[in-house]
Design an enzyme around this catalytic site. Sequence first.
Site, PDB file in Angstrom:
ATOM      1  N   GLY A  10       8.483  -4.430  -1.318  1.00 21.39           N
ATOM      2  CA  GLY A  10       7.230  -5.333  -0.898  1.00 21.39           C
ATOM      3  C   GLY A  10       6.198  -5.197  -1.882  1.00 21.39           C
ATOM      4  N   GLY A  12       3.845  -7.225  -2.014  1.00 26.75           N
ATOM      5  CA  GLY A  12       2.729  -8.218  -1.847  1.00 26.75           C
ATOM      6  C   GLY A  12       1.272  -7.500  -1.686  1.00 26.75           C
ATOM      7  N   VAL A  14      -0.099  -5.537   0.813  1.00 24.94           N
ATOM      8  CA  VAL A  14       0.002  -4.321   1.261  1.00 24.94           C
ATOM      9  C   VAL A  14       0.612  -3.294   0.173  1.00 24.94           C
ATOM     10  CG1 VAL A  14       0.468  -2.621   2.942  1.00 24.94           C
ATOM     11  CG2 VAL A  14      -0.292  -4.986   3.747  1.00 24.94           C
ATOM     12  N   GLY A  15       1.887  -3.673   0.009  1.00 32.94           N
ATOM     13  CA  GLY A  15       2.545  -2.929  -1.090  1.00 32.94           C
ATOM     14  C   GLY A  15       1.939  -2.615  -2.531  1.00 32.94           C
ATOM     15  N   ASN A 121       5.188  -4.861  10.281  1.00 32.68           N
ATOM     16  CA  ASN A 121       5.330  -5.339  11.614  1.00 32.68           C
ATOM     17  C   ASN A 121       6.083  -6.074  12.119  1.00 32.68           C
ATOM     18  OD1 ASN A 121       2.438  -4.083  12.422  1.00 32.68           O
ATOM     19  ND2 ASN A 121       1.398  -5.460  11.184  1.00 32.68           N
ATOM     20  N   ARG A 152     -10.735   2.483  11.215  1.00 23.57           N
ATOM     21  CA  ARG A 152     -11.496   1.528  11.562  1.00 23.57           C
ATOM     22  C   ARG A 152     -12.477   1.738  12.641  1.00 23.57           C
ATOM     23  NH1 ARG A 152      -6.475  -3.007  11.752  1.00 23.57           N
ATOM     24  NH2 ARG A 152      -6.944  -3.779   9.677  1.00 23.57           N
ATOM     25  N   HIS A 176       0.852  -0.244  17.986  1.00 24.74           N
ATOM     26  CA  HIS A 176      -0.131  -0.862  16.930  1.00 24.74           C
ATOM     27  C   HIS A 176      -0.196  -2.284  17.227  1.00 24.74           C
ATOM     28  CE1 HIS A 176      -2.074  -1.632  13.251  1.00 24.74           C
ATOM     29  NE2 HIS A 176      -1.184  -2.151  12.665  1.00 24.74           N
TER      30      HIS A 176
END
Length: 309
Positions: A10, A12, A14-15, A121, A152, A176
């Site tokens: 992946g 994208g 995140v990857g 997810n 966070r 999550h």
Amino acid sequence: MSRTKISIVGAGAVGATTAHWIAAKQLGDIVLLDVIEGVPQGKALDLWEAGPVEDFDATILGTNDYADTANSDVVVVAAGVPRKPGMSREDLLETNKSIVQDVVMQVVQRSSDAFLLIVTNPLDTMAYLAKHVSGFPKNRVVGQAGILDSTRFRAFVAADLGVSVEDIQALVLGGHGDQMVPLTGYCAVSGIPIAHLLAKSRIEAIVERTRKGGGEVVALLKTGSAYYAPGAAVAQMVEAIVKDKRRVLPCSAYLEGEYGLEDLYFGVPVKLGAGGVEEIIEVPLGPDERGQVERSANAVRESISALGL
Ligand SMILES: NC(=O)c1ccc[n+]([C@@H]2O[C@H](COP(=O)([O-])OP(=O)(O)OC[C@H]3O[C@@H](n4cnc5c(N)ncnc54)[C@H](O)[C@@H]3O)[C@@H](O)[C@H]2O)c1
């Protein structure tokens, strides 16, 4: 001595961002794989060309061919669709189930000794699916969620108090999703419990913002979900494994009775090192936190049962 090989499936948001943090930390050679032709190749080339400026010597290969992932030490699974505004992570289940199933089957055929680090997810459910499909032992399949949720929390506390993020420790347990369980009793500023430093109403506001932290970014971006902080969180887990750091980090791990929970992936503090998930650490919970953990676990169980395994 062979070099550490880290594959990321992946390429994208995140990857690719995970690849960036991993390269910057010089954790090993990187293979970036995606189904879209050209994208992993282009991003890998671009990142590799940053090496001379940032002083990293890693090989960074972009590919559409799983053969290039063979004999990886760690495989990060970040393939799949992200949320759009108004969507919950659960809304991604049907689409991402088939993607993760396919990715894990491809990966494990070629890297049967790898650690699988799941990011897609709905996180805990996809980690459960990855363990099921791979047949790997539980110490070698782990999901990323708690480090992100905790960073966070830490960032919000630091900003509220006007102190360095370095001095904030925090622990977020659970699935999550919006029912995650930020443990305020375990949040401290250089060992000082936040209850001594922040009013109850401020702590409650921070807890609420943490729970909805992913959604806050999605609502702003409108076209995707968070990736800088998620990528950094994944890189921290990769570092813990490849450098055998034995970090104590909140991760989604397979539970067999810990916290009174059985047969599910759930966010808990683990010791992460060369053996992957080497230990699950149980901390005492108050009655209110216990109730929150139960509710969060029920949500994860429901999601896992929707896999129909
Ligand atoms: N666990 C976490 O904390 C966390 C945080 C942020 C995002 N996520 C999840 O990570 C996933 C990726 O998010 P993103 O923002 O990078 O999405 P993205 O759309 O930017 O990238 C996903 C990539 O996966 C690729 N892909 C799709 N099917 C594939 C397949 N079968 N094989 C290989 N590649 C495939 C797509 O081509 C795309 O490039 C989403 O499911 C998102 O919800 C998890």
